[in-house]
Design a protein around this motif. Sequence first.
Motif, short mmCIF file in Angstrom:
data_model
loop_
_atom_site.label_atom_id
_atom_site.label_comp_id
_atom_site.label_asym_id
_atom_site.label_seq_id
_atom_site.Cartn_x
_atom_site.Cartn_y
_atom_site.Cartn_z
N UNK A 103 0.45 3.41 -3.22
CA UNK A 103 -0.57 4.45 -3.01
C UNK A 103 -0.36 5.67 -3.90
N UNK A 104 0.87 6.22 -3.97
CA UNK A 104 1.03 7.45 -4.77
C UNK A 104 0.63 7.26 -6.22
N UNK A 117 0.84 -1.20 0.00
CA UNK A 117 0.00 0.00 0.00
C UNK A 117 0.87 1.26 0.00
N UNK A 118 1.91 1.27 0.84
CA UNK A 118 2.79 2.45 0.92
C UNK A 118 3.44 2.70 -0.44
#
Lengths: 629, 480
Positions: free
Chosen positions: B211-212, B207-208
């Motif tokens: 995400x962007x 996710x980290x």
Amino acid sequence: MAELTAADSWTGDFLADQGLLTAEQLNEAELLAERWGTNLPDVMLARSWFDADTYFQLLADRFNLEYVRLGEQPADPELLQEAEVSAYMEQLTIPWRRVNGRMVVATARPGPEAIVFCRSRWGADFDMVITRKGDIQAAVQTVFSARYSHGAVFDLAERDPVMSAQTVFMPWQIVTAWLVVTLAALALIAAPVPTLILLNIIMSVFYLGNFVFKGVLVWAGGLQQDNRARELDAAARMLRDEDLPIYTVLVPMFREPDVLPILANALRSLDYPTAKLDIKIVLEEGDHETIDAAVALGLEEVFEIIRVPPSQPQTKPKACNYAFRFARGDYLVIFDAEDKPEPDQLRKVVAAFNRSAENVACVQCRLNYYNRDENWLTRLFTLDYSLWFDLMLPGLERLKVPIPLGGTSNHFRMDVLRELNAWDPFNVTEDADLGIRMTQKGYEVRLVDSTTFEEANVSQSNWIRQRSRWIKGYMQTFLVHSRRPLHLYRTIGFTGVLGFVFFIGGTMMSGLLNPIFWGIFAIWFVSQTGIFDLFFPPILLYISLFNLLAGNGMFIFLTMLAPFRRNWLQLTPFSLTVIWYWMLMSVAAWKGAWQLVTRPFYWEKTEHGLSKHTADEVAKASIKQGAAI
Amino acid sequence: MSARSFTAALVGLLAGATVFALLLHWQAAGFQSLAGLHLLGNVLLARDGQLSLETQLTMFPPLSFMIVWAETVVFPALKAQAVLLSSAMLCAALGAIIFMLMRRAHYSIRGSIALTLLVMANPLVLRAAADGPGLVLLLFGMLALALGAFGLPRQQRVNDLILISLALILASFAHIAGLVVALASLPCLALIIPKRQLVAYPGAAFLVLLFPVLFTLASFLYVNWIFTGEALHFLPNAMLQQGFVEALTPEGLLLAIGGSLAMSPLCFALIFYALPGSSLREAALALIMMLCAAPLIAFALRLEIAPTSLAVMAVPVAISCTVFWPKEQLNPQAPYLLLTVAFAAGTVVCALDRSDETTRWRIALGGKAVPSSQPEMEQLASHLTGKSILVDAGAMPAIVGIRGSAAGVESAESRAFRMAQINRQINSDIVVVRNPDSGSGSDLIGRTFPSLFEEGARDYTLIFAGTKWRAYARRNGASS
């Protein structure tokens, strides 16, 4: 290791002969005293192996001196001098009375050092009586209480008024604000659309700068952190106990009797020679509940209780200002009542000071939460703190931007703290203010990779109270330090000003402005109205759209990055809900702004001990407390 | 400015100037990539007010358009050279960054210059520069991705997470091949994420990192929706760029994969000779897997990407391997030798690529005149000289790129076209219409005036007739 003095050896044998110590205790005390580089009685008192009264009585007998309790036979106030108080506290020796024209001094630490000190002050012609350490502090407090009480409130305001938040708004600030508002109003009447566009542009550019700056901070903060932490770890491990200085620990408390055992237990766990700790629990004189609880705990001699006389404003900085005058340490740290600092924190800080330049006056440690997984709010609060302390503050340090100190775990050099007149009692985020003030006075703040764990707020209303105080304090800090813009620029430079504006100003302003933009966006989204098209010409529309998307996306991403360092990735998915947290922040910001006008010095008290985790901690600590006494 | 930064700027400037001179030389020989012409056409139309705001904001991939657009704002005199200059400036920045990275990795000044030269002179990099700024931007993205991939497991800093996340955005929005790289990277990220985090919280770790790029894609769809009412409005425009080169053939696939592997001797050296258990091994393996997966995905999706555009991604990987080369463990001179091998491999890949664009570029490289790839479009462009030319330029921006100017052009988004739609009457000096039977079907003008291609218009005479396009000019004396 320092060898025991003959006097210490004799005292140890004597106490053992009297049956106050076992042979094992004596051996342990001798070893500890040698390792810590301190004297034997301090070790034994720190360990609470016997009652202080008994010890001092025996000490008096041993030296054939009179033992007096200063509460019953008070010192002559005429003999005590305010300028000498720090020396009195360091030597634990004060002038008591004149008897038949001859000076009689009272000491809690008889020995060669006390004699040298007395000779330097009163010549060779003096007598000595023995008293308790606590009595010395109480005597000084009795004599200077009124003066200290006044000083705690007004020293900064009287000596350095421009740095004090006592005056919330300077006249020119009010005039400027009035001019700006009047001009804006006139412009709105004369040319409403261009004026609204201009205001919109100012806010949008501010937003853009704010999130770009914070992105830069996180990037800068991530560089080389670990290398420094490893070096400091090694340096801290190499420190010998006898080289460690006396360390004052201030613990201001107000109506928090329940968490006292946690505090006592956490401080006992510090990897620092107990006899070199000068722990002061700072309580308001009227807070009988906590005072009674502290007394009932029967804390060891190393814990002293300072009762702060009532006066306004009743704030934590005022209490600290009062208490720090009794400090004996070379360094001073503030912990909150429910804090659990990592055991090696003080050693790391000493190592950091040893390795730093002379102008490094403060070391800030990281703060985080032990009850992070308790509910949604504690998770978000943990993400917030991790972002702040683990990523952004190191960025400020690297870019040489003034660091607003966090609420606790900031360690000061005592001499600088005195020079700067300590904390501003009128500022409700006194630590943040002190950090900026220090930089303006030419001092620097360093960060150290050691964490103090606290209790995160579990209740949203309680959180809003706490956050509104912080934001109000940031507003006060901003107002104080922007009073002399040129001076600010000259003392902290361009990057410093930029950082100050975006980090202090940005934090409070974004909280205030967000609801306006959210409101506009929500109305537009729901109604698809064209009413706002007038105020959003194309270029501004792009900036606003970019801010909305890139700004929110980036802040969510930064929040996701926050727990990475600590490997708390279970919190990461909660970053997606951070928007609600920002909404709470906006509520707090508006509340803070309202209070800045209506009750600028009011201290919104955060209620501690609400967490289930804290209740468990209290239970555990109480068991250990029982074992300790 | 420190001495190191100054030297880096100097190296970058030299690299950029050399690339710019080469690009001008190839342009003079007749080579300019279709991607570059398409981009130039769009920028010229936008600068001349012939592209609506909606079209500009929903341009995909947006980054190269934004860069060239900004460049023409700063240097309004730039017309036909704008795209070339963008490529050259990006190459200058790339050269400076490579030099800085080498210096930070403790290579000597001479060594760093030599390594930078070996990278920048690689024929694949020059081919990428000739293609346009999109592909050079993709090199930046890939470089950030590779640096982050080596750095993350080794240093475990948030900076490397940021690098990887930003790299995925940069790649996805720079070039269509970047989207392929982003897709290819997904499984390979597992080798890069620190073990303790991957084991404990795999979902959160992904996710980290993702995400962007996901948020940016969602934002892009949202912007499309806001301005046009359709989230996928950008797709037709983006699809226009397909057709510049042929779809990846099986031979092209083999060349792209083989070329990527041949370009990666540094990566293989790390995989086989770095210390067992070293994070360098896994990162190198992840990057090699990514380089091989990208052509496979492009082939599976039948995307029209040249093999050289895929193989060039091995260059940033080679740079990162050089930066993280464990000098104390492996021969410190090896990167020089292995980058020379990569240089040779790049030369061979360029020589073997049979795609039309690369073949024409090779001719230009040899100093010979390059035959036109779009003779009909070039002839049509030479006829578009009136004061008002009604043409659905959005459907063929390259024609504006070939003209080198949007002067007189009235696009399908212009007021003139809207009036023509309302009045069912054309009032421009020249009108261009696409053959409805061409592969692309009618353009907007053809759909508005269905008989225009075959029958022309009253008072207009045919001045150009190609298989795909026809142009009619108003007769002298005809009223407007």
